[in-house]
Design an enzyme around this catalytic site. Structure first.
Site, mmCIF file in Angstrom:
data_model
loop_
_atom_site.group_PDB
_atom_site.id
_atom_site.type_symbol
_atom_site.label_atom_id
_atom_site.label_comp_id
_atom_site.label_asym_id
_atom_site.label_seq_id
_atom_site.Cartn_x
_atom_site.Cartn_y
_atom_site.Cartn_z
ATOM 1 N N HIS A 80 -4.131 -1.610 -13.509
ATOM 2 C CA HIS A 80 -4.943 -2.686 -12.939
ATOM 3 C C HIS A 80 -5.475 -3.550 -14.095
ATOM 4 C CE1 HIS A 80 -7.314 -4.778 -9.992
ATOM 5 N NE2 HIS A 80 -8.311 -4.754 -10.858
ATOM 6 N N ILE A 139 0.843 -1.200 0.000
ATOM 7 C CA ILE A 139 0.000 0.000 0.000
ATOM 8 C C ILE A 139 0.874 1.244 0.000
ATOM 9 C CG2 ILE A 139 -1.615 1.359 1.418
ATOM 10 C CD1 ILE A 139 -2.860 -1.281 2.266
HETATM 11 C C1 GAR Z 1 -0.052 -6.993 -13.955
HETATM 12 O O1 GAR Z 1 -1.018 -7.757 -14.609
HETATM 13 C C2 GAR Z 1 -0.686 -5.807 -13.237
HETATM 14 O O2 GAR Z 1 -1.739 -5.247 -13.961
HETATM 15 C C3 GAR Z 1 -1.183 -6.477 -11.980
HETATM 16 O O3 GAR Z 1 -0.137 -7.342 -11.601
HETATM 17 C C4 GAR Z 1 0.559 -7.794 -12.780
HETATM 18 C C5 GAR Z 1 2.032 -7.507 -12.598
HETATM 19 O O4 GAR Z 1 2.787 -8.029 -13.655
HETATM 20 N N1 GAR Z 1 -1.493 -5.496 -10.969
HETATM 21 C C6 GAR Z 1 -2.492 -5.649 -10.097
HETATM 22 O O5 GAR Z 1 -3.203 -6.635 -10.057
HETATM 23 C C7 GAR Z 1 -2.701 -4.464 -9.162
HETATM 24 N N2 GAR Z 1 -3.948 -4.544 -8.484
HETATM 25 P P1 GAR Z 1 4.252 -7.500 -13.992
HETATM 26 O O6 GAR Z 1 5.071 -7.520 -12.694
HETATM 27 O O7 GAR Z 1 4.769 -8.502 -14.992
HETATM 28 O O8 GAR Z 1 4.146 -6.126 -14.577
#
Ligand code: GAR
Length: 196
Positions: free
Chosen positions: A110, A93
């Site tokens: 998101h 957070i």
């Molecule tokens: C991504 O899909 C992002 O949108 C999501 O986590 C993943 C991180 O992937 N974020 C959330 O769910 C936030 N609430 P990455 O580390 O490969 O960018």
């Protein structure tokens, strides 16, 4: 030029999309100055290293209170003269003092079309599991400004993605990343570093 910090917790594919956009000349006003990981050892730190971007680890568990964690985060951001912050798969957070120090200059990606499948507990694959369980035919991704509540600030960009027959959470996640997240996150960073 705005010094940008990218906050990460995992695989770093959205960080990589920003690195690629910068290399392609699509982020003329942004300098990717710092990557902050929420824990040591995450793969995103390797992406930062390969791109010659400074990195720090600021871990919530190392602090007794959210206040002490927020102070350490702010101190780190100030040390690198950061002017804008991207939450790119960041799972800790961001506290009120940090939000207050960067009004309209913190964005989050998101992996759904907010207000669907967002809020506490909806992150990563869980978002896509929930979308498939509900049976939606269209999902997507959202970039929004960050305030003190989960997934709640003003929406900057959204992009829709089709759900296909036989999708698993993993195949859907990959399509949403490729067709939406990696496209709209660099665009939104360009917007906030141009002051739009
Ligand atoms: C991504 O899909 C992002 O949108 C999501 O986590 C993943 C991180 O992937 N974020 C959330 O769910 C936030 N609430 P990455 O580390 O490969 O960018």
């Amino acid at each position: 030029m705005v010094n940008v910090a990218v906050l990460v917790s995992g695989g770093g594919t959205n960080l990589q999309a920003l690195i690629d956009a910068k290399a392609a000349g699509s982020l003329p006003n942004a300098k990717l100055a710092l990557v902050i990981a929420s824990k040591p050892g995450v793969y995103a730190l390797e992406c930062a290293k390969a791109a010659n971007i400074s990195s720090e680890v600021v871990c919530r568990k190392d602090f007794d209170s959210q206040e002490a964690f927020d102070s350490a985060m702010l101190e780190t951001l100030r040390r690198y003269d950061i002017g804008a912050v991207v939450l790119a798969g960041y799972l800790s957070i961001v506290g009120a003092p940090v939000v207050a120090a960067y009004p309209d200059k913190i964005i989050n990606i998101h992996p759904s079309l907010i207000p669907s499948f967002c809020g506490a507990g909806y992150y990563g694959l869980r978002v896509h599991e929930a979308a498939l369980k509900k049976g939606v035919k269209v999902t997507g991704a959202t970039v929004h400004l960050v305030n003190e509540q989960y997934d709640d600030g003003r929406i900057l960009l959204q992009k829709a993605v089709s759900v296909e027959e036989g999708d698993t959470p993993e195949t859907l996640q990959k399509r949403v990343m490729k067709e939406a997240e990696w496209v709209i996150l660099p665009k939104a960073l360009d917007m906030i570093t141009r002051g739009e």
